[in-house]
Design a protein around this motif. Sequence first.
Motif, PDB file in Angstrom:
ATOM      1  N   ALA A  88       5.565  13.143  -1.708  1.00 16.75           N
ATOM      2  CA  ALA A  88       5.346  14.166  -2.738  1.00 16.75           C
ATOM      3  C   ALA A  88       6.467  14.147  -3.765  1.00 16.75           C
ATOM      4  CB  ALA A  88       5.239  15.549  -2.094  1.00 16.75           C
ATOM      5  N   GLU A  89       7.705  13.924  -3.320  1.00 14.13           N
ATOM      6  CA  GLU A  89       8.837  13.879  -4.242  1.00 14.13           C
ATOM      7  C   GLU A  89       8.754  12.670  -5.167  1.00 14.13           C
ATOM      8  OE1 GLU A  89      12.097  13.913  -1.580  1.00 14.13           O
ATOM      9  OE2 GLU A  89      11.925  16.048  -1.107  1.00 14.13           O
ATOM     10  N   TYR A  90       8.079  11.607  -4.729  1.00 16.35           N
ATOM     11  CA  TYR A  90       7.945  10.396  -5.535  1.00 16.35           C
ATOM     12  C   TYR A  90       6.660  10.392  -6.356  1.00 16.35           C
ATOM     13  CZ  TYR A  90      11.925   7.839  -3.661  1.00 16.35           C
ATOM     14  OH  TYR A  90      13.201   7.426  -3.343  1.00 16.35           O
ATOM     15  N   GLY A  91       6.023  11.535  -6.511  1.00 18.04           N
ATOM     16  CA  GLY A  91       4.831  11.607  -7.345  1.00 18.04           C
ATOM     17  C   GLY A  91       3.569  11.944  -6.600  1.00 18.04           C
ATOM     18  N   GLY A  92       3.635  12.012  -5.269  1.00 16.04           N
ATOM     19  CA  GLY A  92       2.488  12.454  -4.505  1.00 16.04           C
ATOM     20  C   GLY A  92       1.535  11.334  -4.150  1.00 16.04           C
ATOM     21  N   SER A  93       0.620  11.649  -3.281  1.00 23.00           N
ATOM     22  CA  SER A  93      -0.419  10.712  -2.875  1.00 23.00           C
ATOM     23  C   SER A  93      -1.676  11.516  -2.607  1.00 23.00           C
ATOM     24  CB  SER A  93       0.036   9.940  -1.623  1.00 23.00           C
ATOM     25  OG  SER A  93       0.348  10.837  -0.576  1.00 23.00           O
ATOM     26  N   GLY A  94      -2.667  10.891  -2.025  1.00 22.15           N
ATOM     27  CA  GLY A  94      -3.923  11.588  -1.765  1.00 22.15           C
ATOM     28  C   GLY A  94      -3.912  12.298  -0.428  1.00 22.15           C
ATOM     29  N   ILE A  95      -5.031  12.221   0.269  1.00 18.34           N
ATOM     30  CA  ILE A  95      -5.139  12.860   1.579  1.00 18.34           C
ATOM     31  C   ILE A  95      -4.485  11.960   2.616  1.00 18.34           C
ATOM     32  CG2 ILE A  95      -6.746  13.615   3.361  1.00 18.34           C
ATOM     33  CD1 ILE A  95      -8.666  14.435   1.212  1.00 18.34           C
ATOM     34  N   GLU A  96      -3.597  12.522   3.394  1.00 13.59           N
ATOM     35  CA  GLU A  96      -2.908  11.807   4.460  1.00 13.59           C
ATOM     36  C   GLU A  96      -3.009  12.637   5.732  1.00 13.59           C
ATOM     37  OE1 GLU A  96      -2.001   8.908   3.787  1.00 13.59           O
ATOM     38  OE2 GLU A  96      -1.705   8.882   1.616  1.00 13.59           O
ATOM     39  N   ASN A  97      -2.552  12.047   6.828  1.00 10.16           N
ATOM     40  CA  ASN A  97      -2.460  12.791   8.081  1.00 10.16           C
ATOM     41  C   ASN A  97      -0.989  12.970   8.389  1.00 10.16           C
ATOM     42  OD1 ASN A  97      -2.591  13.918  10.583  1.00 10.16           O
ATOM     43  ND2 ASN A  97      -3.832  12.312  11.531  1.00 10.16           N
TER      44      ASN A  97
END
Length: 569
Positions: A256-265
């Motif tokens: 999240a600090e590096y720009g985020g991503s999608g759905i993860e577990n």
Amino acid sequence: MTLVLIGLVGGIITGLSPCVLPVLPVVFLGGGAGSEAEPGAESARRRPYLVVVGLTLSFAVFTLFGSLILASLHLPDDAIRWLGLGLLVLVGLGLLVPPLGHLLERPFYRFPQRFTATGGNGFVLGIALGAVFVPCAGPVLAAITVAGATGHIGLRTIGLTLGFAVGTAIPLLAFALAGRGLTQRLGAFRRHQGTFRAVSGAVMIVLAVALTFNISDIIQRDVPNYTQAVGNSLEKGAAAPAVGSSVSLQDCQTAAEYGGSGIENCGGAPAFKGIQQWFNTPGDKPVSVASLKGKVVIVDFWAYSCINCQRELPHVEAWYKDYAADGLEVVGVQTPEYAFEHVPSNVEAGVRRLGLTFPVALDNSYDTWNAYDNQSWPAAYLIDAADRIRHVSIGEGDYPQEEQIIRQLLLAAHPGSALPRPTEVPDTTPDNPSLSPETYLGSERAQYYAGPGGYATGQFTAPARLPANSFGLAGSWTVAPQAITAGNGAEIKLAYNASHVYLDVGGTGTLTVSSGGEGGAGGEGGTSRVIRVSGAPDIYTVATEQPAQDGTVTIRLSPGLAAYSFTFG
């Protein structure tokens, strides 16, 4: 390990930034100038390493444990800085007066010579520099805030701080070695060692005096940050940490600090712990993570006087209203940043002012904050119907992506549902690259003060000129760790770049705000208005510019008002 590497890179960048310019002359000279009590090539060889080891050790200790040490000893919040400045003066005097230098090194004679090589003078110098260098610890200040408030310092905080300290030491060691190399290679230095030591001592004393008057802040404001582009390119160029089907919560936070991503577990959702009081629940009864199983949940960390949170919360409230019927639940965790945000009645009033209708938990003990290993206001954790964290959002912005993930989780929990149209709440996240940084006024974190003299309780004189992104005081002020309280004739003058300027202030009284005109502070052609303040501390808009631009505002506070910080939008 990831946080250690982040701290290491951040430390290296900081060690090359304007933040260290005030101490560089002393590091350079300290690497080559010893006292007459430390003769020999072996002492000269070890001296740069002792300077940097002392700096790294004291910086790490004071950064991690400074607030806890001061609190336990009931010492003023700036005692560490004054200790460092005092040591710096002593080392300088020790170089000017060799018998004093010999006296300073006497405690180190008890250590094995292979560790000190009679270079205790250099080690003391490093300790002094580490103490005055603590304000450069920007990347770890959030961790320090929580550690100081809770008395709990975890392995991640230690790893981040040590990585940062070691990273900073690398470029500083290069400067110290350069100083030693210069003195060894140039015959003029060898022929006039006494003069060189005296000059080094004088420079250290001058630096201590300059730091007393916050010269380091002026340098950071006036010298372009030539490492900013490096830091930005590093952040943009580095890929977010790779995550698989199941990763740690820490990896999701880093992503999240590096720009985020999608759905993860990101693992199971921690329980709500140590909550002092609940608001907006039936009968103000507690809510548990287990009771929300089957719903999609947003756990949103915020503080009611945080402007970043106040810009984010309307989006969370809109999602709660629009998707509650489709299985969305929101739990707002109000974790205090300031002492006044611990007071339940203040928080309840803040919840009403912000128009929040979702359940709110008062996390005064930081137990839930620590359970999620959170480090930021605001921060949102999206939890699926099986109680697994599937996405982390830190800070403001990226609301369309966050809402899209909410919709995906809702559809996964209730296939075939007809969801309402996406919300249309304006995104007010500032996009001004020159936006002034958050400016704290209490002595604990005051960083941009540009007035003459020290920053302590008493009478202040406004500076004739303010550098960009700085403030000055006039009149009588009581300076405390988190806030400054107005006395007779109290004024704050602020130079900023923003569209909106907010002052976090509490008490009962008035703010007389002057802006524009001659000198940018309510002179001829300027404007003046009065803002009434009452009740618990909250943020008040004290300046508005359209579009964002440089400006200056002067605020006169009636006696008894307490000012905490400026934030910008």
